[in-house]
Design a protein around this motif. Structure first.
Motif, PDB file in Angstrom:
ATOM      1  N   ARG A  41      30.224  31.743  38.696  1.00  7.92           N
ATOM      2  CA  ARG A  41      30.881  32.288  37.516  1.00  7.92           C
ATOM      3  C   ARG A  41      32.229  31.594  37.354  1.00  7.92           C
ATOM      4  NH1 ARG A  41      31.201  38.592  38.179  1.00  7.92           N
ATOM      5  NH2 ARG A  41      32.328  37.895  40.029  1.00  7.92           N
ATOM      6  N   HIS A  42      32.921  31.916  36.259  1.00  6.44           N
ATOM      7  CA  HIS A  42      34.228  31.320  36.007  1.00  6.44           C
ATOM      8  C   HIS A  42      35.303  31.949  36.880  1.00  6.44           C
ATOM      9  CE1 HIS A  42      32.683  28.995  32.687  1.00  6.44           C
ATOM     10  NE2 HIS A  42      32.137  30.093  32.163  1.00  6.44           N
ATOM     11  N   ALA A  43      35.039  33.119  37.466  1.00 10.16           N
ATOM     12  CA  ALA A  43      36.034  33.764  38.314  1.00 10.16           C
ATOM     13  C   ALA A  43      36.212  32.962  39.597  1.00 10.16           C
ATOM     14  CB  ALA A  43      35.606  35.195  38.639  1.00 10.16           C
ATOM     15  N   SER A  44      37.437  33.087  40.134  1.00  8.90           N
ATOM     16  CA  SER A  44      37.738  32.338  41.357  1.00  8.90           C
ATOM     17  C   SER A  44      37.113  32.963  42.586  1.00  8.90           C
ATOM     18  CB  SER A  44      39.255  32.256  41.538  1.00  8.90           C
ATOM     19  OG  SER A  44      39.804  33.570  41.620  1.00  8.90           O
ATOM     20  N   ALA A  45      36.746  34.246  42.516  1.00  7.18           N
ATOM     21  CA  ALA A  45      36.158  34.943  43.660  1.00  7.18           C
ATOM     22  C   ALA A  45      35.301  36.089  43.146  1.00  7.18           C
ATOM     23  CB  ALA A  45      37.248  35.450  44.594  1.00  7.18           C
ATOM     24  N   LYS A  46      34.393  36.510  43.993  1.00  2.45           N
ATOM     25  CA  LYS A  46      33.519  37.649  43.689  1.00  2.45           C
ATOM     26  C   LYS A  46      33.870  38.768  44.653  1.00  2.45           C
ATOM     27  CE  LYS A  46      28.656  39.030  43.565  1.00  2.45           C
ATOM     28  NZ  LYS A  46      27.273  38.566  43.799  1.00  2.45           N
ATOM     29  N   CYS A  47      34.258  39.931  44.105  1.00  2.00           N
ATOM     30  CA  CYS A  47      34.712  41.063  44.915  1.00  2.00           C
ATOM     31  C   CYS A  47      33.667  42.174  44.885  1.00  2.00           C
ATOM     32  CB  CYS A  47      36.053  41.596  44.402  1.00  2.00           C
ATOM     33  SG  CYS A  47      37.379  40.370  44.442  1.00  2.00           S
ATOM     34  N   ARG A  58      22.694  36.909  59.749  1.00  2.00           N
ATOM     35  CA  ARG A  58      24.125  36.803  60.004  1.00  2.00           C
ATOM     36  C   ARG A  58      24.907  36.493  58.733  1.00  2.00           C
ATOM     37  NH1 ARG A  58      25.509  33.056  64.981  1.00  2.00           N
ATOM     38  NH2 ARG A  58      27.566  33.872  64.390  1.00  2.00           N
ATOM     39  N   ARG A  59      24.261  35.880  57.777  1.00  2.00           N
ATOM     40  CA  ARG A  59      24.944  35.572  56.516  1.00  2.00           C
ATOM     41  C   ARG A  59      24.868  36.710  55.511  1.00  2.00           C
ATOM     42  NH1 ARG A  59      28.602  31.990  56.947  1.00  2.00           N
ATOM     43  NH2 ARG A  59      28.482  31.640  54.684  1.00  2.00           N
ATOM     44  N   TYR A  60      24.098  37.771  55.812  1.00  2.00           N
ATOM     45  CA  TYR A  60      24.017  38.931  54.920  1.00  2.00           C
ATOM     46  C   TYR A  60      25.090  39.925  55.356  1.00  2.00           C
ATOM     47  CZ  TYR A  60      22.048  42.665  52.097  1.00  2.00           C
ATOM     48  OH  TYR A  60      21.869  43.656  51.176  1.00  2.00           O
ATOM     49  N   LYS A  61      26.135  40.076  54.558  1.00  2.00           N
ATOM     50  CA  LYS A  61      27.299  40.864  54.926  1.00  2.00           C
ATOM     51  C   LYS A  61      27.331  42.176  54.148  1.00  2.00           C
ATOM     52  CE  LYS A  61      28.748  37.805  57.770  1.00  2.00           C
ATOM     53  NZ  LYS A  61      28.750  38.079  59.224  1.00  2.00           N
ATOM     54  N   ARG A  62      27.620  43.239  54.884  1.00  2.00           N
ATOM     55  CA  ARG A  62      27.770  44.571  54.292  1.00  2.00           C
ATOM     56  C   ARG A  62      29.256  44.922  54.234  1.00  2.00           C
ATOM     57  NH1 ARG A  62      23.590  44.608  57.766  1.00  2.00           N
ATOM     58  NH2 ARG A  62      24.952  45.255  59.469  1.00  2.00           N
ATOM     59  N   CYS A  63      29.669  45.527  53.131  1.00  3.88           N
ATOM     60  CA  CYS A  63      31.078  45.851  52.916  1.00  3.88           C
ATOM     61  C   CYS A  63      31.332  47.307  53.296  1.00  3.88           C
ATOM     62  CB  CYS A  63      31.459  45.616  51.453  1.00  3.88           C
ATOM     63  SG  CYS A  63      33.185  46.006  51.100  1.00  3.88           S
ATOM     64  N   PRO A  64      32.259  47.577  54.244  1.00  3.92           N
ATOM     65  CA  PRO A  64      32.589  48.976  54.568  1.00  3.92           C
ATOM     66  C   PRO A  64      33.283  49.655  53.395  1.00  3.92           C
ATOM     67  CG  PRO A  64      33.294  47.458  56.317  1.00  3.92           C
ATOM     68  CD  PRO A  64      32.926  46.619  55.132  1.00  3.92           C
ATOM     69  N   SER A  65      33.347  50.980  53.479  1.00  2.00           N
ATOM     70  CA  SER A  65      33.942  51.749  52.377  1.00  2.00           C
ATOM     71  C   SER A  65      35.452  51.595  52.317  1.00  2.00           C
ATOM     72  CB  SER A  65      33.583  53.227  52.521  1.00  2.00           C
ATOM     73  OG  SER A  65      34.054  53.727  53.769  1.00  2.00           O
ATOM     74  N   ASP A  66      36.106  51.198  53.430  1.00  2.00           N
ATOM     75  CA  ASP A  66      37.561  51.067  53.435  1.00  2.00           C
ATOM     76  C   ASP A  66      38.009  49.617  53.274  1.00  2.00           C
ATOM     77  OD1 ASP A  66      36.572  50.251  55.855  1.00  2.00           O
ATOM     78  OD2 ASP A  66      38.289  50.972  57.015  1.00  2.00           O
ATOM     79  N   LYS A  67      37.113  48.737  52.814  1.00  2.00           N
ATOM     80  CA  LYS A  67      37.458  47.335  52.641  1.00  2.00           C
ATOM     81  C   LYS A  67      36.836  46.803  51.354  1.00  2.00           C
ATOM     82  CE  LYS A  67      37.826  46.376  57.604  1.00  2.00           C
ATOM     83  NZ  LYS A  67      39.286  46.291  57.587  1.00  2.00           N
ATOM     84  N   ILE A  68      37.310  45.629  50.961  1.00  2.00           N
ATOM     85  CA  ILE A  68      36.752  44.910  49.819  1.00  2.00           C
ATOM     86  C   ILE A  68      36.255  43.561  50.322  1.00  2.00           C
ATOM     87  CG2 ILE A  68      37.260  43.811  47.605  1.00  2.00           C
ATOM     88  CD1 ILE A  68      39.342  45.942  47.099  1.00  2.00           C
ATOM     89  N   LEU A  69      34.965  43.269  50.048  1.00  2.00           N
ATOM     90  CA  LEU A  69      34.384  41.993  50.447  1.00  2.00           C
ATOM     91  C   LEU A  69      34.681  40.962  49.353  1.00  2.00           C
ATOM     92  CD1 LEU A  69      32.580  40.237  52.281  1.00  2.00           C
ATOM     93  CD2 LEU A  69      30.601  41.119  51.021  1.00  2.00           C
ATOM     94  N   VAL A  70      35.379  39.879  49.745  1.00  2.00           N
ATOM     95  CA  VAL A  70      35.745  38.822  48.806  1.00  2.00           C
ATOM     96  C   VAL A  70      34.933  37.582  49.149  1.00  2.00           C
ATOM     97  CG1 VAL A  70      37.611  37.408  47.888  1.00  2.00           C
ATOM     98  CG2 VAL A  70      38.069  39.767  48.608  1.00  2.00           C
ATOM     99  N   ILE A  71      34.082  37.157  48.206  1.00  2.00           N
ATOM    100  CA  ILE A  71      33.271  35.956  48.375  1.00  2.00           C
ATOM    101  C   ILE A  71      33.891  34.853  47.533  1.00  2.00           C
ATOM    102  CG2 ILE A  71      30.974  34.954  48.124  1.00  2.00           C
ATOM    103  CD1 ILE A  71      29.857  37.807  48.229  1.00  2.00           C
ATOM    104  N   TYR A  72      34.260  33.771  48.169  1.00  2.00           N
ATOM    105  CA  TYR A  72      34.898  32.685  47.443  1.00  2.00           C
ATOM    106  C   TYR A  72      34.143  31.392  47.714  1.00  2.00           C
ATOM    107  CZ  TYR A  72      37.089  32.094  52.045  1.00  2.00           C
ATOM    108  OH  TYR A  72      37.312  31.947  53.387  1.00  2.00           O
ATOM    109  N   GLY A  73      34.381  30.427  46.885  1.00  2.00           N
ATOM    110  CA  GLY A  73      33.628  29.173  46.945  1.00  2.00           C
ATOM    111  C   GLY A  73      32.871  29.006  45.638  1.00  2.00           C
ATOM    112  N   LYS A  74      31.601  28.647  45.726  1.00  2.00           N
ATOM    113  CA  LYS A  74      30.754  28.491  44.534  1.00  2.00           C
ATOM    114  C   LYS A  74      30.140  29.849  44.209  1.00  2.00           C
ATOM    115  CE  LYS A  74      27.089  25.618  42.603  1.00  2.00           C
ATOM    116  NZ  LYS A  74      27.941  25.207  41.477  1.00  2.00           N
ATOM    117  N   THR A  75      30.809  30.583  43.345  1.00  2.00           N
ATOM    118  CA  THR A  75      30.345  31.932  42.997  1.00  2.00           C
ATOM    119  C   THR A  75      29.435  31.948  41.789  1.00  2.00           C
ATOM    120  OG1 THR A  75      32.325  32.267  41.658  1.00  2.00           O
ATOM    121  CG2 THR A  75      32.411  32.968  43.961  1.00  2.00           C
TER     122      THR A  75
END
Length: 468
Positions: free
Chosen positions: A41-47, A22-39
């Motif tokens: 890296r220095h970036a605020s989110a992982k896209c 359930r925690r393994y998420k797949r990103c559809p072609s018409d969307k962008i998956l944004v992972i935020y929290g402790k990524t």
């Protein structure tokens, strides 16, 4: 108890595996998956666009950005141009969230969680401002006449601003351009009048060119008619002369052609008759040759048939007999070899056993001689002493089998040698037993002194004891 423990472990593993899935998420072609929290890296989110990722529980969360295009209608009014003329520019823009790495990060930072209407409102404000800026840098003539330049300037300015919030300009459509003073309409009327005047001028010029061309055409026509008439007469006379000459040449050619034709026909007839005869002869020859080949083929077939029926069968029987004989010979050879191997193994085992016995006896005798201090006679004495019970048993066995049912002795007193009759009988009985010394002499050995017989008196005493 063990079964319950196994069931609990299986249940825990199943729940853990389900939670991981359930925690393994797949990103559809018409969307962008944004992972935020402790990524990490220095970036605020992982896209992520068009992939999948595992979302760590507690430390990370996720959301989606929709890539569906957004249509925005911008009816700009009273925009001031470079010439300080206010114009109305109704436009329709199509924008969407960009999939470039930097733009996706900007969109995650500024548009995540907003609805489509909120995004449309933000983009509308940016579009109105940039559209006014572009109009302020251009003339009315440029805006009206050079639409490609106008759209290029709008796209350049708008894209730079939209990229800051993660959007991308997809399309720009300018429906119409109007102004309050009627300048554009006047330009249109001027252009229309100029076009009409140019058209009228062109028509007049074309009419003048038409009259001049008509007169020149009539003159050229008369000249061409006269020249044509003269040329026609010349060509007619020339043609008549050439026709007569051609007719005569044709008749000559016809006569020559007829003669050549008759000659060719005669030659062809001769060649045809000869060819027919040659072909007939060749046909007979080929027929005879075919019949001969057929007979030879039939003879070969009969020969092959007989050979297949007789020779092949005999050859098969011969090969079968040879194979059977070789098989029988091989079986006999294998049997003889097996028997020979068995005899050899048996004799080899016996020889090895005898050799082992003799080697052990020799080893034992050597140890016995060594124990006797190296004196072989003493070693033999020790062997005899060890076998003495068997030798005595052998002497006893000599008289053991005598069956004395009844012994009757008439004793009349002392004999001539001082012995009684009973003593003489027992002495003679014992004398019939082979002495040990004689046994040793027959074996080529000498009995030790302490085993040799003493005087006669002990024998008599033994006899007396036996009698008693």
């Amino acid at each position: 108890m063990e079964l319950y423990l196994i069931l609990i472990i299986v249940f825990v593993l199943f729940v853990t595996f389900t939670a991981i899935l359930r925690r393994y998420k797949r990103c559809p072609s018409d969307k962008i998956l944004v992972i935020y929290g402790k990524t990490g890296r220095h970036a605020s989110a992982k896209c992520i666009h068009g992939g999948a990722a595992f979302i760590w529980p507690v430390f990370q969360s996720y959301a989606f950005l929709d890539l569906t295009p957004i249509s925005i209608e911008c009816n700009l009014t009273n925009a001031l141009s470079k010439q300080n003329i206010r114009v109305d520019v109704p436009c329709r823009f199509t924008v969407g969230i960009s999939t470039e790495a930097e733009s996706m990060t900007n969109a995650a930072e500024r548009l995540l969680g907003l609805t489509t209407e909120d995004i449309r409102n933000i983009a509308t404000d940016i579009l109105f401002g940039q559209l006014r800026l572009v109009i302020a840098t251009m003339d009315i003539e440029e805006i009206n006449a050079d639409r490609d330049k106008f759209l290029a300037n709008v796209s350049t300015n708008v894209e730079a601003e939209l990229r800051k919030i993660g959007l991308k300009l997809i399309n720009v459509n300018v429906t119409d351009i109007r102004d309050e003073s009627g300048y554009i309409e006047a330009l249109g009327k001027e252009a229309a009048a100029k076009a009409i005047n140019d058209a009228k001028k062109s028509v007049a010029e074309q009419n003048r060119y038409g009259e001049i061309g008509k007169a020149e055409a009539d003159r050229d026509k008369d000249i061409r008619i006269a020249e044509t008439t003269r040329d026609t007469r010349i060509r007619t006379a020339d043609a008549n002369a050439k026709a007569v000459e051609g007719e005569n040449n044709s008749k000559i050619a016809i006569a020559q052609s007829d003669a050549t034709r008759r000659e060719k026909e005669a030659e062809a007839a001769r060649i045809a008759v000869a060819a027919e005869k040659v072909q007939a002869a060749k046909a007979l020859e080929e027929a005879y040759k075919s019949e001969r080949d057929a007979e030879m083929a039939r003879a070969e077939r009969e020969k092959a048939t007989q050979q297949a029926n007789v020779v092949v069968a005999a050859q098969i029987e011969k090969e079968k007999a040879i194979i059977d004989a070789e098989a029988e010979a091989e079986r006999i050879r294998r049997k003889a070899k097996g028997e020979a191997d068995a005899i050899f193994a048996k004799m080899d085992a016996q020889a090895r056993g005898t050799l082992e016995i003799l080697a052990k006896q020799a080893e034992g005798f050597g140890q016995l001689v060594a124990a006797a201090g190296g004196d072989a006679s003493q070693a033999i004495t020790m062997l005899i002493t060890d076998k003495l019970p068997e030798l005595v048993r052998t002497q006893v066995e000599a008289v053991k089998g005598i069956n004395i049912d009844k012994v009757t002795v008439w004793d009349s007193g002392k004999g001539s040698n001082g012995k009684t009759a009973t003593a003489n009988f027992v002495s003679g009985l014992m004398g019939s037993v082979p002495p040990l010394e004689d046994l040793f002499k027959m074996a080529g050995m000498s009995l030790p002194d302490y085993l040799k017989g003493k005087t006669q008196e002990p024998a008599e005493e033994d006899a007396t004891v036996i009698e008693e």
